[in-house]
Design a protein around this motif. Sequence first.
Motif, short mmCIF file in Angstrom:
data_model
loop_
_atom_site.label_atom_id
_atom_site.label_comp_id
_atom_site.label_asym_id
_atom_site.label_seq_id
_atom_site.Cartn_x
_atom_site.Cartn_y
_atom_site.Cartn_z
N GLY A 1 0.48 -11.20 11.98
CA GLY A 1 -0.84 -11.06 11.37
C GLY A 1 -0.77 -11.11 9.86
N LEU A 2 0.22 -10.44 9.30
CA LEU A 2 0.39 -10.47 7.85
C LEU A 2 0.70 -11.89 7.37
N ALA A 3 1.55 -12.58 8.09
CA ALA A 3 1.89 -13.96 7.71
C ALA A 3 0.66 -14.87 7.79
N LEU A 4 -0.16 -14.68 8.81
CA LEU A 4 -1.37 -15.49 8.93
C LEU A 4 -2.35 -15.20 7.80
N VAL A 5 -2.50 -13.94 7.45
CA VAL A 5 -3.41 -13.58 6.35
C VAL A 5 -2.92 -14.18 5.05
N LEU A 6 -1.63 -14.04 4.79
CA LEU A 6 -1.08 -14.58 3.54
C LEU A 6 -1.08 -16.11 3.54
N GLY A 7 -1.05 -16.70 4.74
CA GLY A 7 -1.06 -18.15 4.85
C GLY A 7 -2.45 -18.77 4.76
N GLY A 8 -3.47 -17.94 4.71
CA GLY A 8 -4.82 -18.46 4.52
C GLY A 8 -5.72 -18.36 5.73
N SER A 9 -5.20 -18.01 6.87
CA SER A 9 -6.02 -17.88 8.08
C SER A 9 -6.41 -16.41 8.23
N THR A 10 -7.37 -15.99 7.42
CA THR A 10 -7.65 -14.57 7.29
C THR A 10 -8.27 -13.93 8.53
N VAL A 11 -9.21 -14.60 9.18
CA VAL A 11 -9.88 -13.98 10.33
C VAL A 11 -8.90 -13.82 11.49
N VAL A 12 -8.19 -14.87 11.81
CA VAL A 12 -7.22 -14.80 12.91
C VAL A 12 -6.10 -13.81 12.57
N GLY A 13 -5.63 -13.86 11.33
CA GLY A 13 -4.59 -12.94 10.90
C GLY A 13 -5.03 -11.49 10.96
N ALA A 14 -6.27 -11.24 10.58
CA ALA A 14 -6.78 -9.87 10.63
C ALA A 14 -6.88 -9.37 12.07
N VAL A 15 -7.29 -10.23 12.99
CA VAL A 15 -7.39 -9.84 14.40
C VAL A 15 -6.00 -9.56 14.96
N VAL A 16 -5.04 -10.42 14.67
CA VAL A 16 -3.67 -10.21 15.17
C VAL A 16 -3.08 -8.94 14.56
N PHE A 17 -3.31 -8.71 13.28
CA PHE A 17 -2.82 -7.50 12.62
C PHE A 17 -3.45 -6.26 13.24
N LEU A 18 -4.74 -6.31 13.51
CA LEU A 18 -5.43 -5.18 14.14
C LEU A 18 -4.88 -4.90 15.53
N LEU A 19 -4.57 -5.96 16.29
CA LEU A 19 -3.94 -5.77 17.60
C LEU A 19 -2.58 -5.09 17.45
N GLY A 20 -1.84 -5.46 16.42
CA GLY A 20 -0.55 -4.81 16.15
C GLY A 20 -0.70 -3.34 15.81
N VAL A 21 -1.74 -3.01 15.05
CA VAL A 21 -1.99 -1.60 14.70
C VAL A 21 -2.34 -0.80 15.95
N ILE A 22 -3.20 -1.35 16.78
CA ILE A 22 -3.60 -0.66 18.01
C ILE A 22 -2.40 -0.47 18.93
N THR A 23 -1.58 -1.51 19.06
CA THR A 23 -0.38 -1.41 19.90
C THR A 23 0.59 -0.37 19.35
N SER A 24 0.76 -0.36 18.04
CA SER A 24 1.67 0.60 17.41
C SER A 24 1.20 2.03 17.63
N MET A 25 -0.08 2.28 17.47
CA MET A 25 -0.60 3.63 17.67
C MET A 25 -0.51 4.06 19.12
N THR A 26 -0.76 3.14 20.04
CA THR A 26 -0.65 3.45 21.47
C THR A 26 0.78 3.81 21.83
#
Length: 75
Positions: free
Chosen positions: A31-56
């Motif tokens: 997600g971080l790589a996607l955000v930094l690469g310019g695909s902000t919406v997809v990167g933000a969704v993937v990053f958010l999924l990572g946060v949810i998985t990490s907290m779970t």
Amino acid sequence: MVERLAARLGISQMRLLIGGWVLAAVLLLAGLALVLGGSTVVGAVVFLLGVITSMTVAVNLLRLRAGDHAVKRPK
């Protein structure tokens, strides 16, 4: 839920949670790589999924450890 999934897969609960933690780390980095690469919406969704998985995984690790240290008192 972790108990049933681990039993179904034939692995220990700790191994399942460590695998989930690795998955969360991959999602966060992707997600971080996607955000930094310019695909902000997809990167933000993937990053958010990572946060949810990490907290779970963190909550389930705490529950697993608390269950190991629980003392059963006689009635």
